[in-house]
Scaffold this motif. Structure first.
Motif, PDB file in Angstrom:
ATOM      1  N   GLU A  77      -9.188 -16.888   0.850  1.00 14.04           N
ATOM      2  CA  GLU A  77      -8.670 -18.086   0.334  1.00 14.04           C
ATOM      3  C   GLU A  77      -8.764 -18.120  -1.273  1.00 14.04           C
ATOM      4  OE1 GLU A  77     -11.311 -20.771   2.845  1.00 14.04           O
ATOM      5  OE2 GLU A  77      -9.626 -21.107   4.283  1.00 14.04           O
ATOM      6  N   ASP A  78      -9.743 -17.396  -1.749  1.00 16.34           N
ATOM      7  CA  ASP A  78     -10.034 -17.562  -3.244  1.00 16.34           C
ATOM      8  C   ASP A  78      -9.800 -16.045  -3.637  1.00 16.34           C
ATOM      9  OD1 ASP A  78     -10.815 -17.369  -5.785  1.00 16.34           O
ATOM     10  OD2 ASP A  78     -12.896 -17.867  -5.455  1.00 16.34           O
ATOM     11  N   THR A  79      -8.562 -16.075  -4.238  1.00 14.94           N
ATOM     12  CA  THR A  79      -8.235 -14.667  -4.480  1.00 14.94           C
ATOM     13  C   THR A  79      -8.147 -14.343  -6.053  1.00 14.94           C
ATOM     14  OG1 THR A  79      -6.019 -15.291  -5.109  1.00 14.94           O
ATOM     15  CG2 THR A  79      -6.477 -14.324  -2.918  1.00 14.94           C
ATOM     16  N   SER A  80      -9.336 -15.059  -6.643  1.00 12.52           N
ATOM     17  CA  SER A  80      -9.475 -14.842  -8.193  1.00 12.52           C
ATOM     18  C   SER A  80     -10.198 -13.285  -8.616  1.00 12.52           C
ATOM     19  CB  SER A  80     -10.354 -16.136  -8.763  1.00 12.52           C
ATOM     20  OG  SER A  80     -11.374 -15.896  -8.042  1.00 12.52           O
ATOM     21  N   ASN A  81     -10.920 -12.985  -7.532  1.00 14.30           N
ATOM     22  CA  ASN A  81     -11.437 -11.567  -7.861  1.00 14.30           C
ATOM     23  C   ASN A  81     -10.885 -10.406  -7.328  1.00 14.30           C
ATOM     24  OD1 ASN A  81     -12.149 -12.394  -5.359  1.00 14.30           O
ATOM     25  ND2 ASN A  81     -14.181 -11.509  -5.477  1.00 14.30           N
ATOM     26  N   ILE A  82      -9.515 -10.581  -6.589  1.00 14.23           N
ATOM     27  CA  ILE A  82      -8.740  -9.666  -6.034  1.00 14.23           C
ATOM     28  C   ILE A  82      -7.631  -9.377  -7.041  1.00 14.23           C
ATOM     29  CG2 ILE A  82      -7.471  -9.265  -4.202  1.00 14.23           C
ATOM     30  CD1 ILE A  82      -8.870 -11.214  -2.269  1.00 14.23           C
ATOM     31  N   THR A  83      -7.509  -7.981  -7.206  1.00  9.99           N
ATOM     32  CA  THR A  83      -6.542  -7.255  -8.183  1.00  9.99           C
ATOM     33  C   THR A  83      -5.140  -7.281  -7.102  1.00  9.99           C
ATOM     34  OG1 THR A  83      -7.929  -6.147  -9.478  1.00  9.99           O
ATOM     35  CG2 THR A  83      -5.737  -5.606  -9.657  1.00  9.99           C
ATOM     36  N   LEU A  84      -4.211  -8.181  -7.443  1.00 13.31           N
ATOM     37  CA  LEU A  84      -2.935  -7.923  -6.413  1.00 13.31           C
ATOM     38  C   LEU A  84      -2.017  -6.837  -7.096  1.00 13.31           C
ATOM     39  CD1 LEU A  84      -2.370 -11.642  -5.927  1.00 13.31           C
ATOM     40  CD2 LEU A  84      -3.372  -9.793  -4.420  1.00 13.31           C
ATOM     41  N   VAL A  85      -2.284  -5.668  -7.111  1.00 10.20           N
ATOM     42  CA  VAL A  85      -1.816  -4.680  -7.600  1.00 10.20           C
ATOM     43  C   VAL A  85      -1.498  -3.421  -6.352  1.00 10.20           C
ATOM     44  CG1 VAL A  85      -2.422  -4.836  -9.917  1.00 10.20           C
ATOM     45  CG2 VAL A  85      -3.600  -3.274  -8.572  1.00 10.20           C
ATOM     46  N   GLN A  86      -0.344  -2.817  -6.734  1.00 11.39           N
ATOM     47  CA  GLN A  86      -0.105  -1.600  -5.523  1.00 11.39           C
ATOM     48  C   GLN A  86      -1.100  -0.670  -5.400  1.00 11.39           C
ATOM     49  OE1 GLN A  86       3.467   0.701  -6.261  1.00 11.39           O
ATOM     50  NE2 GLN A  86       4.040   0.653  -4.107  1.00 11.39           N
ATOM     51  N   SER A  87      -1.463  -0.284  -4.243  1.00 11.85           N
ATOM     52  CA  SER A  87      -2.294   0.675  -4.140  1.00 11.85           C
ATOM     53  C   SER A  87      -1.763   1.788  -3.073  1.00 11.85           C
ATOM     54  CB  SER A  87      -3.782   0.330  -3.321  1.00 11.85           C
ATOM     55  OG  SER A  87      -4.491   1.376  -3.057  1.00 11.85           O
ATOM     56  N   VAL A  88      -1.177   2.762  -3.510  1.00 10.98           N
ATOM     57  CA  VAL A  88      -0.529   3.859  -2.892  1.00 10.98           C
ATOM     58  C   VAL A  88      -1.229   4.721  -2.048  1.00 10.98           C
ATOM     59  CG1 VAL A  88       1.333   5.440  -2.749  1.00 10.98           C
ATOM     60  CG2 VAL A  88       1.470   3.676  -4.495  1.00 10.98           C
ATOM     61  N   ILE A  89      -1.010   4.719  -0.765  1.00 14.33           N
ATOM     62  CA  ILE A  89      -1.638   5.771   0.210  1.00 14.33           C
ATOM     63  C   ILE A  89      -0.982   7.019   0.349  1.00 14.33           C
ATOM     64  CG2 ILE A  89      -2.295   6.152   2.721  1.00 14.33           C
ATOM     65  CD1 ILE A  89      -3.020   3.240   2.768  1.00 14.33           C
ATOM     66  N   ARG A  90      -1.649   8.186  -0.032  1.00 19.24           N
ATOM     67  CA  ARG A  90      -0.751   9.618   0.114  1.00 19.24           C
ATOM     68  C   ARG A  90      -0.256   9.873   1.349  1.00 19.24           C
ATOM     69  NH1 ARG A  90      -1.115  12.581  -4.749  1.00 19.24           N
ATOM     70  NH2 ARG A  90      -2.438  11.653  -6.333  1.00 19.24           N
ATOM     71  N   MET A  91       0.666  10.479   1.497  1.00 20.31           N
ATOM     72  CA  MET A  91       1.342  10.892   2.597  1.00 20.31           C
ATOM     73  C   MET A  91       1.715  12.108   2.581  1.00 20.31           C
ATOM     74  SD  MET A  91       5.148   9.282   2.495  1.00 20.31           S
ATOM     75  CE  MET A  91       6.348   9.946   1.237  1.00 20.31           C
ATOM     76  N   ASP A  92       1.780  12.965   3.713  1.00 16.73           N
ATOM     77  CA  ASP A  92       2.085  14.410   3.500  1.00 16.73           C
ATOM     78  C   ASP A  92       3.672  14.595   3.821  1.00 16.73           C
ATOM     79  OD1 ASP A  92       0.985  17.291   5.768  1.00 16.73           O
ATOM     80  OD2 ASP A  92       2.753  17.018   4.219  1.00 16.73           O
ATOM     81  N   ASP A  93       4.330  14.945   2.631  1.00 15.67           N
ATOM     82  CA  ASP A  93       6.092  14.905   2.758  1.00 15.67           C
ATOM     83  C   ASP A  93       6.380  16.143   3.533  1.00 15.67           C
ATOM     84  OD1 ASP A  93       6.363  12.447   1.848  1.00 15.67           O
ATOM     85  OD2 ASP A  93       6.078  13.469  -0.235  1.00 15.67           O
ATOM     86  N   LEU A 111       0.892  -1.195  -0.039  1.00 20.28           N
ATOM     87  CA  LEU A 111       0.002  -0.178  -0.090  1.00 20.28           C
ATOM     88  C   LEU A 111       0.753   1.234   0.024  1.00 20.28           C
ATOM     89  CD1 LEU A 111      -2.946  -0.966   2.543  1.00 20.28           C
ATOM     90  CD2 LEU A 111      -3.087  -0.970   0.013  1.00 20.28           C
ATOM     91  N   GLY A 112       2.076   1.054  -0.046  1.00 18.10           N
ATOM     92  CA  GLY A 112       3.034   2.211  -0.267  1.00 18.10           C
ATOM     93  C   GLY A 112       3.515   2.568   1.020  1.00 18.10           C
TER      94      GLY A 112
END
Length: 298
Positions: A171-187, A150-151
């Motif tokens: 247990e069944d991840t066929s409908n889950i998108t295993l990609v990065q989802s970045v949470i924004r932060m305050d730099d 998640l970043g």
């Protein structure tokens, strides 16, 4: 007796309870919510955990190791998504956790690990488990459980942003998108534990060191709302155990709506403020009262 030791801290809270109260009534809704809390507590104890406290529809647990917390969190999610009594009412849970040094004192837990776990819980959505990457790496013996990045995000008290992950408990991840989802932060600065309040064009920022933010009809409150349905000392917001808690002390209740969720009626109870939302003293937000307090965490 006060002592410091490494622990995994887990926060879990129920999602969808507001509609339950509207459809089932207070008594039946409380019974169902209590059943979910009891189920999560039972799972925590079965995995070597200790239930520290329950606050409204939220439970806080500790575990001796990260692997125990991850196992318990996955079992909690599976239980609530498979139990007919919970699924038929459209209920779910959010979980946040972290393993690190914690201070044990008089049956409660404080410190960096608690603050970080609370931050993870504030980022989690329904049916999600959010934890720090270091915690998940420490759970090396959890078979078949994966994670997705998640970043990075900032956590109060830490100099640098930390990497966080979403634990894939299904247990069944066929409908889950295993990609990065970045949470924004305050730099710019570490504002992870800032609570911003907006009321009638006025902007108020609370920090962990702020005194309790009191609200009500009495002139001594930090926020005065002069309406007949508002109690003299109606409610208060206070930073406790790593998160902002809204406590109702009123006759006519306090109404809270988190972005994307149903409205919650809070009466002589507490709720963990997370993400963004609105608060109304004494009247439902849906009726359109003039005096609505809007909040944003982080």
């Amino acid at each position: 007796m006060t002592q410091t030791q490494p622990l995994a801290i887990l926060f879990a809270d129920v999602s969808g309870s507001t509609r339950l109260f509207e459809e089932r009534g207070d008594v039946e809704a409380r019974r169902i919510i209590a059943g979910i809390i009891a189920a999560m507590s039972e799972i925590a104890c079965a995995n070597g955990g200790t239930v520290i406290k329950t606050i409204g529809d939220e439970v806080m647990c500790t575990f001796p190791a990260a692997v125990d917390a991850v196992n318990a969190a996955c079992q909690m999610q599976r239980r609530t998504t498979q139990d007919p009594e919970f699924t038929r009412d459209g209920l779910g849970i959010r979980i946040g956790m972290h393993h690190g040094d914690a201070l044990l004192e008089d049956g409660d837990v404080y410190g960096d690990a608690v603050n970080t776990a609370a931050r993870m819980a504030s980022l989690a959505k329904r049916d999600q488990i959010v934890t720090t990457a270091s915690t998940f790496r420490g759970a090396t013996s959890v078979g078949g459980v994966r994670s997705r990045s998640l970043g990075r995000t900032r956590v109060s008290g830490k100099l640098l942003p930390i990497e966080i992950v979403d634990v894939i408990w299904q247990e069944d991840t066929s409908n889950i998108t295993l990609v990065q989802s970045v949470i924004r932060m305050d730099d710019g600065s570490d504002r992870a534990h800032t609570l911003t309040l907006r009321f009638r064009g006025r902007v108020i920022e609370l920090s962990p060191n702020s005194p309790p933010f009191t609200m009500g009809r009495d002139a001594t409150n930090a926020l005065v709302v002069d309406a007949e349905w508002v109690s003299r000392n109606h409610a208060a917001i206070e930073f406790k155990n790593g998160c902002y808690m809204l406590a109702d002390r009123s006759t006519n209740a306090t109404y809270v709506q988190f972005e994307g969720d149903e409205e919650l009626r809070l009466h002589r109870d507490e709720v963990h403020l997370r993400r963004t939302g609105a608060v109304s003293l004494g009247q439902p937000i849906q009726t359109g009262p003039a005096d609505v307090l809007y909040f944003q965490c982080g």
